[in-house]
Design a protein around this motif. Structure first.
Motif, PDB file in Angstrom:
ATOM      1  N   ALA A  15       4.757  63.480  11.292  1.00  0.00           N
ATOM      2  CA  ALA A  15       6.199  63.260  11.167  1.00  0.00           C
ATOM      3  C   ALA A  15       6.968  64.486  11.624  1.00  0.00           C
ATOM      4  N   ARG A  96       7.246  54.043  12.707  1.00  0.00           N
ATOM      5  CA  ARG A  96       7.972  54.496  11.521  1.00  0.00           C
ATOM      6  C   ARG A  96       7.000  54.834  10.384  1.00  0.00           C
ATOM      7  N   GLY A  99       5.770  58.168  10.641  1.00  0.00           N
ATOM      8  CA  GLY A  99       6.756  59.235  10.518  1.00  0.00           C
ATOM      9  C   GLY A  99       7.404  59.633  11.825  1.00  0.00           C
ATOM     10  N   ASP A 101      10.285  59.454  14.048  1.00  0.00           N
ATOM     11  CA  ASP A 101      11.665  59.050  13.830  1.00  0.00           C
ATOM     12  C   ASP A 101      12.532  59.122  15.071  1.00  0.00           C
ATOM     13  N   ARG A 174      16.529  64.898   7.165  1.00  0.00           N
ATOM     14  CA  ARG A 174      15.751  64.356   6.051  1.00  0.00           C
ATOM     15  C   ARG A 174      16.600  64.327   4.787  1.00  0.00           C
ATOM     16  N   ASP A 181      10.960  62.996  -0.598  1.00  0.00           N
ATOM     17  CA  ASP A 181      11.489  62.533   0.688  1.00  0.00           C
ATOM     18  C   ASP A 181      11.627  61.017   0.658  1.00  0.00           C
ATOM     19  N   GLY A 183      12.111  59.043   3.153  1.00  0.00           N
ATOM     20  CA  GLY A 183      11.554  58.366   4.318  1.00  0.00           C
ATOM     21  C   GLY A 183      12.577  57.532   5.065  1.00  0.00           C
TER      22      GLY A 183
END
Length: 273
Positions: A15, A96, A99, A101, A174, A181, A183
């Motif tokens: 991620a 996704r 991670g 993005d 984030r 987190d 997400g």
């Protein structure tokens, strides 16, 4: 024949490696174009290149997995809806989960409203019918990247914006609740940032929708079709908070005014939601 995507699933980057905040900022828009039709891929890539884009094309999910090796520096993924071995919409979900993005824009010959709705529910930031032509793709990609690239600010990489139990880290896009987190996708993070930056104030459906995508973006069925997309996105955001905190109730809503973070302090005229 290419190997199945499952054979390459371990080659997706972490991620952290794929977060927008870890990409260098330049004026050139870097596009990773996933399209199995070689002639169309080359034609559109050439047209984008003529407009100043830096384009890398891959034919399938296996090639994409190999290209996203943790060092790739892209601004956006342009993704065909129909791909061999795995559909584009399923690939988006896999990205996704891993991670990754990077903003995803679908390019499709299957421009059904149901497909469009599903794309946004899975975290895509735009959905373009191939028949619209290259000029439309150029304009939309520029708008997408302008809305998702981290703004040039004086924030230090570890600087945080705190709103109660919510902690936002703008430098890496984030959001955390109770130090966990959430997400959030890029679009979801942008909405939470917008709401938390206006505590106690209702934001209209249109303002939230513009933050999800970019100002003036139009999708959905009918003039007010965007409201359905906003409601479904807010529902997903609430569910992510409630996975961490089952009693989460910070996002308020009224049909007339839109959505608000925390208890509203007043009901000023917000215009047409």
């Amino acid at each position: 024949m290419a190997d199945s995507p499952q054979d390459h699933v371990g080659s997706f980057p972490s991620a952290k490696a794929a977060m927008p905040g870890f990409r260098s900022r330049t004026d050139v828009i870097r596009v990773l174009f996933v399209e199995d039709d070689e002639l169309y891929r080359e034609a559109l890539a050439n047209e984008l290149s003529d407009h100043g884009f830096a384009v890398e094309g891959v034919a399938d999910t296996a090639s994409l997995a190999l290209r996203l090796d943790g060092t790739a520096d892209f601004d956006v993924i342009l993704l065909d809806w129909s791909l061999p071995h795995m559909s584009g919409i399923d690939l988006l979900s896999q990205l996704r989960r891993r991670g990754i993005d990077l903003p995803v824009v679908f390019l499709t010959g299957h421009s059904l409203t149901s497909n469009e709705t599903l794309a946004f529910e899975r975290g895509a930031i735009d959905f373009i019918d191939k028949t619209r032509g290259g000029e439309v793709v150029v304009r939309r990609l520029r708008l997408v990247v302008a809305s998702t690239r981290p703004a040039a600010t004086d924030l230090q990489p570890d600087e945080r914006l705190i709103c109660g139990k919510l902690v936002l880290r703008p430098a890496i896009g984030r959001a955390y609740w109770n130090d966990v987190d959430l997400g959030l996708t890029i679009g979801e993070y942008n909405i939470v940032h917008l709401l938390a930056s206006n505590v106690g104030r209702y934001l209209s459906y249109r303002a939230i929708y513009d933050r999800m995508h970019y100002e003036g973006f139009i999708a959905g069925s009918g003039d007010d079709g965007y409201r359905t997309n906003v409601r479904s996105t807010i529902k997903r955001i609430r569910n992510k908070f409630r996975e961490i905190d089952p009693v989460f109730e910070e996002i308020k809503n009224t049909v007339a005014l839109g959505y608000c973070w925390g208890d509203p302090v007043a009901r000023p005229d917000q215009g047409t939601p």
